[in-house]
Design an enzyme around this catalytic site. Structure first.
Site, PDB file in Angstrom:
ATOM      1  N   CYS A  21      75.424  70.048 -27.462  1.00 16.35           N
ATOM      2  CA  CYS A  21      74.382  70.979 -27.932  1.00 16.35           C
ATOM      3  C   CYS A  21      74.275  70.751 -29.436  1.00 16.35           C
ATOM      4  O   CYS A  21      74.822  69.782 -29.953  1.00 16.35           O
ATOM      5  CB  CYS A  21      74.689  72.429 -27.558  1.00 16.35           C
ATOM      6  SG  CYS A  21      76.076  73.201 -28.400  1.00 16.35           S
ATOM      7  N   HIS A  37      97.395  65.860 -24.916  1.00 15.62           N
ATOM      8  CA  HIS A  37      98.084  67.158 -24.899  1.00 15.62           C
ATOM      9  C   HIS A  37      97.402  68.204 -24.028  1.00 15.62           C
ATOM     10  O   HIS A  37      98.067  69.089 -23.505  1.00 15.62           O
ATOM     11  CB  HIS A  37      98.183  67.720 -26.327  1.00 15.62           C
ATOM     12  CG  HIS A  37      99.144  66.951 -27.185  1.00 15.62           C
ATOM     13  ND1 HIS A  37      99.534  67.388 -28.434  1.00 15.62           N
ATOM     14  CD2 HIS A  37      99.803  65.785 -26.980  1.00 15.62           C
ATOM     15  CE1 HIS A  37     100.379  66.520 -28.957  1.00 15.62           C
ATOM     16  NE2 HIS A  37     100.547  65.521 -28.101  1.00 15.62           N
TER      17      HIS A  37
HETATM   18  C1  RB5 Z   1      70.166  75.689 -30.247  1.00 13.93           C
HETATM   19  O1  RB5 Z   1      69.289  75.825 -31.304  1.00 13.93           O
HETATM   20  C2  RB5 Z   1      71.610  75.816 -30.728  1.00 13.93           C
HETATM   21  O2  RB5 Z   1      71.911  77.155 -30.970  1.00 13.93           O
HETATM   22  C3  RB5 Z   1      72.549  75.233 -29.718  1.00 13.93           C
HETATM   23  O3  RB5 Z   1      72.234  73.898 -29.511  1.00 13.93           O
HETATM   24  C4  RB5 Z   1      74.015  75.234 -30.084  1.00 13.93           C
HETATM   25  O4  RB5 Z   1      74.218  74.753 -31.380  1.00 13.93           O
HETATM   26  C5  RB5 Z   1      74.744  76.476 -29.819  1.00 13.93           C
HETATM   27  O5  RB5 Z   1      75.966  76.574 -29.979  1.00 13.93           O
END
Ligand code: RB5
Length: 145
Positions: A65, A98
């Site tokens: 993400c 680990h």
């Molecule tokens: C999305 O904008 C962002 O919040 C997500 O990709 C991530 O970084 C969340 O932890």
């Protein structure tokens, strides 16, 4: 080896490049998306990858993400998933040795493709040390409140 991959809109570009890299190396990849910059919710993709692993459709997971934080938190809600947010080569190695991590997570907005590729290779080629770590990892699945 089968790898299940997933990302939100903040991580799909890095995820897509890593999926191509893995496929070029002969690794089978289940790509759970997302595959566009359209805004989506990272827990949905963490869930898809966690289910692939827990249902034994995949050996390892790859999650990306924007920061790697949300998607790794989401994956770690699933008992049996050990997701490591990796930001350097030592973390890639230690998460396997680990923690017997079965998911590697990256922050797509903070990680270059070259670094991610190299840390992913370390992650996939490093084994769990077992021994004293076995007991600790076993306790993870017994944690409850
Ligand atoms: C999305 O904008 C962002 O919040 C997500 O990709 C991530 O970084 C969340 O932890």
């Amino acid at each position: 080896m089968i790898i299940s991959a997933g990302a939100d809109h903040g991580g799909f570009e890095l995820k897509d490049r890593l999926v191509s890299f893995l496929r070029e190396r002969g690794v089978t990849v289940i790509d759970n998306g997302t595959n566009s910059p359209e805004s989506v919710d990272y827990p949905d993709f963490a869930k898809a990858v966690a289910c692939d692993i827990l249902e034994k459709q995949a050996d390892f997971g790859l999650l990306v993400c924007g920061s790697g934080i949300g998607i790794s938190i989401a994956a770690n809600r699933f008992r049996g998933i050990r997701a490591a947010l990796v930001t350097n080569a030592d973390y890639a190695r230690l998460s396997r040795q680990h923690n017997n991590a079965n998911v590697i997570a990256f922050g797509g907005r903070f990680t270059t493709f070259e670094d991610a590729k190299s840390w992913l290779e370390i992650f996939l080629s490093t084994g769990f040390e077992g021994g004293r770590h076995e007991r600790r990892v076993a306790k993870l699945d017994k944690l409850d409140f």
